[in-house]
Every structure is written in C-alpha cells, then in structure tokens.
Design a protein around this motif. Structure first.
Motif, PDB file in Angstrom:
ATOM      1  N   LEU A 106      20.374   0.616 -33.844  1.00 26.61           N
ATOM      2  CA  LEU A 106      19.710   1.865 -33.410  1.00 26.61           C
ATOM      3  C   LEU A 106      18.403   1.675 -33.793  1.00 26.61           C
ATOM      4  N   PHE A 107      17.952   1.683 -35.083  1.00 25.81           N
ATOM      5  CA  PHE A 107      16.583   1.672 -35.466  1.00 25.81           C
ATOM      6  C   PHE A 107      16.011   0.727 -35.933  1.00 25.81           C
ATOM      7  N   GLU A 108      16.358  -0.670 -35.372  1.00 20.67           N
ATOM      8  CA  GLU A 108      15.949  -1.843 -35.800  1.00 20.67           C
ATOM      9  C   GLU A 108      14.361  -2.133 -35.623  1.00 20.67           C
ATOM     10  N   ASN A 109      14.108  -1.385 -34.579  1.00 23.66           N
ATOM     11  CA  ASN A 109      12.655  -1.588 -34.184  1.00 23.66           C
ATOM     12  C   ASN A 109      11.626  -0.358 -34.923  1.00 23.66           C
ATOM     13  N   ASP A 110      12.271   0.290 -35.572  1.00 23.44           N
ATOM     14  CA  ASP A 110      11.610   1.309 -36.514  1.00 23.44           C
ATOM     15  C   ASP A 110      11.507   1.182 -37.955  1.00 23.44           C
ATOM     16  N   PHE A 111      11.594  -0.030 -38.286  1.00 27.14           N
ATOM     17  CA  PHE A 111      11.670  -0.381 -39.737  1.00 27.14           C
ATOM     18  C   PHE A 111      10.539   0.099 -40.592  1.00 27.14           C
ATOM     19  N   LYS A 112       9.191   0.112 -39.866  1.00 29.96           N
ATOM     20  CA  LYS A 112       8.151   0.550 -40.595  1.00 29.96           C
ATOM     21  C   LYS A 112       8.275   2.080 -41.065  1.00 29.96           C
ATOM     22  N   ILE A 158      24.418   7.716 -41.894  1.00 28.84           N
ATOM     23  CA  ILE A 158      25.723   7.537 -41.300  1.00 28.84           C
ATOM     24  C   ILE A 158      25.724   7.266 -39.944  1.00 28.84           C
ATOM     25  N   ILE A 159      24.957   7.329 -39.019  1.00 28.06           N
ATOM     26  CA  ILE A 159      24.585   6.965 -37.578  1.00 28.06           C
ATOM     27  C   ILE A 159      24.887   5.625 -37.577  1.00 28.06           C
ATOM     28  N   LEU A 160      24.234   5.008 -38.730  1.00 21.08           N
ATOM     29  CA  LEU A 160      24.114   3.182 -38.763  1.00 21.08           C
ATOM     30  C   LEU A 160      25.615   2.637 -38.689  1.00 21.08           C
ATOM     31  N   ASP A 161      26.298   3.502 -39.235  1.00 18.76           N
ATOM     32  CA  ASP A 161      27.764   3.132 -39.415  1.00 18.76           C
ATOM     33  C   ASP A 161      28.274   2.875 -37.802  1.00 18.76           C
ATOM     34  N   ARG A 162      27.750   3.829 -36.973  1.00 21.84           N
ATOM     35  CA  ARG A 162      28.439   3.700 -35.700  1.00 21.84           C
ATOM     36  C   ARG A 162      27.455   2.992 -34.660  1.00 21.84           C
TER      37      ARG A 162
END
Length: 749
Positions: free
Chosen positions: A311-317, A303-307
């Motif tokens: 935010l986590f695009e570099n943590d995909f692994k 739900i944080i990704l909705d706002r």
C-alpha cells in the motif's frame, strides 16, 4: 509565604476579614479574600475553619466567585460528611437559580460530594437537572448520573434515570447527547453498554456533523461497537456518509472512520482492499503533522501493512528520518522502511539507511543496519550494493559500528555465501582483531566468519587460538560459536587447528558450567574419534541459503488481535487490550470503610482565576503492587496434599494464554522452571509427556491484608510454544496487585 502560612494567625485574620466584607457587602474585597482562601487550600494549608464564612460568601451573582466557593466546599465536604451536610442547603438553593450557569455549577459541585449518606438529597436535583430547559444543565446532569452510579449503583438502576438518559439521546443539543451516551455506557457496562438499533444509529450519523470532534469519536466508536450493516446497500450508504470525515483536521476522527470502514468490509475481500486504497491518502497526510501524531499514524500503518503490504511502497520517502525526529520515531521509521521497500525503491532506501548510521545514535544506527539486512535478504539485486555500503562503514574505524556491521554481514552471508570470499578479504583486519571487539554480537559474528571462511585468512587459526586462551572470560554464546568454528576450520586446516581444537574440547568438557556446551563438545569428540572424515563432512556440509530469519517474522496472531482492537491504545503499544490493567471506577459503600480517589475530567469555563483544587490521596481496595511482597522459599512452604486440596477447593482467579520464550542453552521445561524461580514462584511438581509440559507452582504473598497463597498451573505445548497459565488464590481481592507485581514474569512468558 511559608512562614505566614505555617501559623494559624493568617487563617484567623482571613476569617475576620471575610466576616467583615460579608457584613459590609464589600463584594470586590470578598472576591479577593475567597481567591486567597483557595490559594492557601491548594498550597496545603488547612483552611477548613473558614467553612461557614465561605458558605456565606456563596451568596453572590458573580460566577467566578461561585466557582471558587464551590471548589472549596466540594474539597472539604468530601473529607467530612458533617461539613457536606452544611453545604447541601446552599447547593440546593442554587440548583433552582435563574442563571443556568449557576444551576449547572451547583449540580456539578453537588455530584462531587460522593457521600453515601447524602444520596437522598442529590437524586432529586439530578432528576430535575435532566429535564432542565438549559442544555448546559442537562449536560451536567447527564455526567452527574455516572458519578452517582459510582456511589450507589442500585439507586441509579432502580430509578427512572436510565430511561431519562435514553430520552436525552434525542435531545436537540449534541453536547447533551454525547454526555448521555457516555454515562449510559458506564452505567450499563455490565450489560454490554448502551442498547442501540439501526434507527438510532442512523439518527446519530445524520447529526454527526453537529457534534464537536471528540464527541464525533464517541459516536463513531458506538457505531463500531454496536452495529454491523445488514446489506451492501446499507454498507455503502454509511461509507458515503462518512467519507468526508477521512479528510477531518483531527487525526483521531480519521482513525475512527478508518477503523469503522475496515470492520464493516472485512468479510468482503474486494471492497476490503478498496478501503485500503481509499484510506491511503488520509493516512499519508497525517505524516505531515506533529511528531506524536506521525508516530501514532505509523503504528497504524505498521499493522495495515500486514493486510496490504504494497500500500505504501510509493511513499518510502515519507519514512526517511530527519534531524528533528525523536529517537522513538526514527526507530519506527527505519523498521518500516524494510517492509515497504520494493525492487525499484530498495537501492534508494539502502543508500539512505547507510547514511543514517553516521548521523544518529548507536541505537538508531543498529535499527538502520537491521533494515539494510532485511531489505537485502528480500531483494538479491541490492546484495552487492549492501555489502559495499557495509564495508565502507569499516573505514570510519568506529568500534561499535564495525561490530554491528560484522553482525549484519554474517546474516547476509547466510543468504549469499558466494560473496563470502570477497567480503572476508575486505574485512580481514577487523577479523584478525576479534579479541578486541567488545560487542558480543559482533564478536560472535566474527568468530562464525572465521570458521566459515577461515581458509581465506592465513592467520585465522591463531586468531581463534587467542580466544581459546581467553576461554574463561568469554560469554556462553561466544564459547558455543567458537567450538563450532574451530571444528569447521579443523576440517579445512587440520595441521594448524588440531592442538587448538584439542585444548578447546578439554576446556568445554572440564571447565564449563554450560550443560549444552559440554554435550556439544562431547558429541564432536565422539564423532571425531569414531569417523573423523564423516564428522568433518557433516560439519562443513553446504547449507541452503537462508530466506528469512525467525526474528524478522511478524506475529500474525498478534496482528489479528490488534486489527480487532483498531483505534485503541493497543495499536500504539503493540499489545492487545487484555494486557492492560483493568481499573474499575471507584465506588463508595454505606460503611465508608475505604477511601477512594477519582480522577475527574471537569469542564473549565473562562474566568479570571487560575486556582485549582488539591488532589486527594489515592487509596485502593487492592493494595499497590509495591506493597505486595513475595516471600522466600524458606518462608513459603506447602505440602503436595495441601496444594491439591486448595487447588480443588478454590475457583480460578485469573487465566491467560502466552507464547513461550525459551532461554538459549536450556530446554523448554528448564527455561520455564528457571523463570518461575526468578518470580519467586516455586515449582512443586513438573514433567513432560507427549510434548505437553505441566508445571505446578506456588507463592506465598504478604500484603496489608495478611498472608495468602498464590497457586499456579502452567501447561505448555513444546511444539507450538503456547502456554496456558491458570492462577488461584485464597484472597482474590489482592489479585490485581499481585498481577501487577508479576507483570514482568507474565510478559516474559
């Protein structure tokens, strides 16, 4: 053991041994006998005849023996008011014992009795316990006030207990403070909970480090619920005080602080975005913990990704699956990968997801393929790579995987139709054997591709002809797509498709029970008869590429609701708290006409026994949902006049809003009426005016309390698909059980 316990001889023998051990002051033997009595009690043996002997055994300084005796006394006293009266003197005496552990134990056991006729004996002990010198006794007394409130709310509210609890918030012991806060919240629930002010909240914040981790959450939730900073200066002061707790070892404390920060800064966009950056590292660190914590963290991230989508695009692994991950976690990880991907990480994620389809179950493979589809639709740069990965999966010759790949390919071809020629050529063999595909989605996708790109496959008309011959065995959705594909292919290869299309139109008009399919076939027939060239131009018109599918669209209303209820189970379940059943704490009344069971959370101190008390049978005022029976239409009748009279007379019992989900092949009104019927809610009147649908329905419900009606008004907006459901009943006491029984219906609406 069963043979021994089945008779009364062992109980009589225990009674004699207890009397002898008490008379001879043989304390070790007495303790062992008390343990044995409690073991029999937990095994279901009736040892109530030993009540007097056990009261005598309570005269000891051994804390373990005291606990066992009080467990026995509390258990049997709750079932028998006369026995409870016998145990009162013993507990009263121990409430004045020199040892604070025994005083607290006696007070706790006294509060377990829950017998309304004994309130006058319990209240003085609780009041005295609130002012005791020992923190343990004060803490126990604070909890006892909430138990007393469940028995007799008036006794608590009309006494000085509430004021004493407020005074205890300034207690030097943090355990006492936490228990006082929780008891006040329960007692004053109808008034909005404990009353606070800025001074009190800052006092609690300064003492926060002294609380244990679970009580820190209690304080943080209190601040979250009761306080809003008056200025930016106070806001930053609070955030600085709590910043260190973002590195707490307990993830629940971290989430509580995150929830607090997000609520306090939501009106300041710049600071709000900075908060997301600040909570990034603490949330990522939670992804290295136990599986359950990782899942919970990812639900918060969802739900944080909705706002904050990037935010986590570099943590995909961190969202890659591992073989130790359970299925539910893999499903969530792969679905989130499609949301955190960006243009440079997309190729790596596509490769990982493609490999995952071969390593996990069919369910997880399907989620991985859907994520590939979502990423490819967002980023055209990986389209070629995605098609190559999907076509490679055909070489594995797994029927279920090939069917799923066809479904994904058909979605991607709606976005990238220019790739259709090459892709259809590559999977020509699978398309030619479409009648062997068992998966409905895969078969539908193959039929659609034969209609769209059938000119590239020489045998496509004859493949569709095989399906026409199997028309009666096809799913309704497949029949509809088959009809559209045959019409499209007729425009490209008329000579071969004319007899096939003629047979199919006849079948659709004469032999189908699907009204929508019949109407569609009649429409095509009339078009072709009127102007065949114009019809084929319309059917095969070049369509705009699809940028997003409805199924992948996030529900922004739901997301906003979940943000309002951050740090609750609503985030984990993905539903607002209003969906959860509301169960009030059980309450006893003077006539004691109803039996209740309460699930208590008791403290456990270290001792040398593992005996636990037997659970009590649960009985609620509202009958359980499985005791509610909805009568059939033949047995449930009501005339319009009676319905109108009852509707005007009765008050609203329950009301809620829902998003309406329609059934394929049905209008909104038909879909709602059909769904009401499945829930045994029979439509009395319905209609649609200016896009507003109104349905009036009723049910007749049988329960242990007799027969009663449930009346329903459903108002739906055909444009927004929002529905307001209003319920009225002549027996509101059973409404909770009725709603539980109807939960599937309400969720479907």
């Amino acid at each position: 053991l069963i043979c021994v316990m089945s008779g009364t001889g062992e109980v009589a023998n225990l009674q004699n041994l207890l009397a002898k051990a008490t008379a001879q002051r043989d304390l070790p033997l007495q303790k062992e006998l008390v343990k044995k009595v409690c073991q029999y009690m937990t095994a279901g043996v009736d040892v109530s005849p030993l009540f007097t002997s056990m009261i005598m055994a309570s005269n000891t300084t051994d804390v373990t023996q005291k606990k066992l005796v009080y467990m026995y006394l509390s258990y049997y006293s709750r079932e028998n008011a006369d026995l409870a009266l016998l145990s009162i003197n013993t507990m009263h005496s121990d409430c004045r014992h020199n040892n604070p552990l025994i005083r607290g134990l006696a007070l706790r056991s006294l509060s377990y009795l829950r017998v309304p006729s004994l309130i006058e004996y319990v209240v003085p002990m609780i009041v005295a316990g609130l002012k005791d010198d020992a923190p343990y006794v004060r803490k126990t007394a604070a909890v006892a006030t909430a138990k007393l409130y469940r028995i007799s709310p008036a006794t608590v509210l009309e006494s000085s207990i509430v004021d004493s609890l407020y005074d205890m918030i300034r207690d030097p012991d943090t355990l006492v403070i936490a228990n006082a806060i929780q008891s006040l919240d329960e007692i004053l629930k109808d008034e909005g909970g404990i009353a606070t002010n800025k001074a009190l909240l800052f006092y609690l914040l300064k003492k926060l480090s002294e609380f244990n981790e679970w009580h820190q959450i209690v304080v943080l939730q209190l601040i979250h619920r009761q306080y809003k900073p008056e200025s930016d200066e106070i806001l930053f002061q609070i955030m600085n005080m709590l910043d260190t707790y973002l590195s707490h070892t307990n993830h629940a404390v971290v989430f509580a602080v995150v929830a607090l920060f997000l609520k306090f800064t939501e009106s300041n966009y710049e600071v709000y975005q900075q908060v997301f950056q600040r909570v990034h590292d603490p949330l990522v660190s939670c992804l290295y913990r136990e599986t359950e914590i990782v899942y919970e963290t990812m639900k918060y991230i969802e739900i944080i990704l909705d706002r904050s989508p990037n935010l986590f695009e570099n943590d995909f692994k961190q969202f890659y699956g591992t073989h130790k991950d359970p299925e539910y976690l893999l499903e969530l990880k792969f679905s989130l990968l499609s949301r955190i991907a960006n243009s440079w990480s997309a190729p790596f994620i596509i490769d990982e997801l493609a490999a995952s389809t071969q390593e996990y179950s069919e369910k997880i493979a399907y989620v991985a393929l859907q994520s590939i589809s979502s990423i490819t639709i967002k980023f055209p740069s990986v389209a070629e790579q995605s098609f190559a990965c999907l076509l490679d999966l055909f070489t594995l010759q797994l029927p279920w995987l090939s069917a799923r790949c066809l479904s994904v390919i058909s979605d991607l071809l709606r976005k990238y139709p220019m790739e259709g020629i090459d892709v259809v050529t590559e999977c020509r063999k699978t398309l030619e054997e479409v009648n062997k595909i068992e998966d409905t989605e895969g078969r539908n996708a193959a039929v659609w591709m034969l209609g769209e790109f059938g000119e590239q496959i020489a045998t496509s008309p004859y493949v569709l002809e095989i399906l026409v011959d199997q028309f009666e065995d096809l799913e309704d959705s497949t029949k509809m797509i088959l009809l559209m594909s045959c019409v499209k292919l007729f425009g490209k290869r008329p000579a071969e498709c004319q007899p096939i299309l003629g047979d199919l139109l006849a079948l659709c008009v004469e032999q189908t029970t699907d009204v929508h399919l019949r109407y569609r076939a009649m429409l095509y027939y009339k078009w072709l008869k009127f102007d065949i060239q114009k019809c084929l131009e319309l059917v095969n018109v070049m369509k705009d590429p699809v940028d997003e599918f409805v199924e992948s669209t996030r529900d922004t209303i739901l997301s906003d609701q979940l943000f309002e209820e951050f740090h609750t189970l609503a985030v984990v379940y993905g539903k607002p708290c209003s969906y959860f059943p509301k169960v009030d704490p059980p309450r006893l009344y003077e006539d004691d006409s109803e039996e209740w069971e309460e699930s208590e959370s008791e403290e456990t101190d270290d001792d040398d026994t593992s005996v636990t008390s037997n659970p009590i049978r649960v009985q609620y005022t509202n009958p359980p949902a499985n005791e509610i029976q909805f009568l059939s239409r033949e047995k449930a009748t009501i005339d319009p006049t009676t319905f109108e009279t009852c509707w005007q007379k009765w008050d609203i019992s329950h009301q809620r809003k829902r998003k309406v989900l329609t059934t394929t092949g049905q209008s909104l009104l038909e879909s709602l009426e059909a769904h009401l019927e499945t829930a045994k809610i029979f439509v009395l009147a319905s209609g649609e005016t200016n896009g507003k649908i109104k349905i009036y329905g009723y049910s007749k419900v049988s329960s242990s309390q007799g027969l009663h009606y449930l009346l329903i008004e459903l108002i739906a907006d055909a444009s927004t698909y929002e529905a307001l459901i209003t319920m009225k009943t002549d027996l509101a006491e059973c409404l909770g059980a009725v709603l539980t029984a109807l939960e599937v219906f309400l969720d479907r609406i």
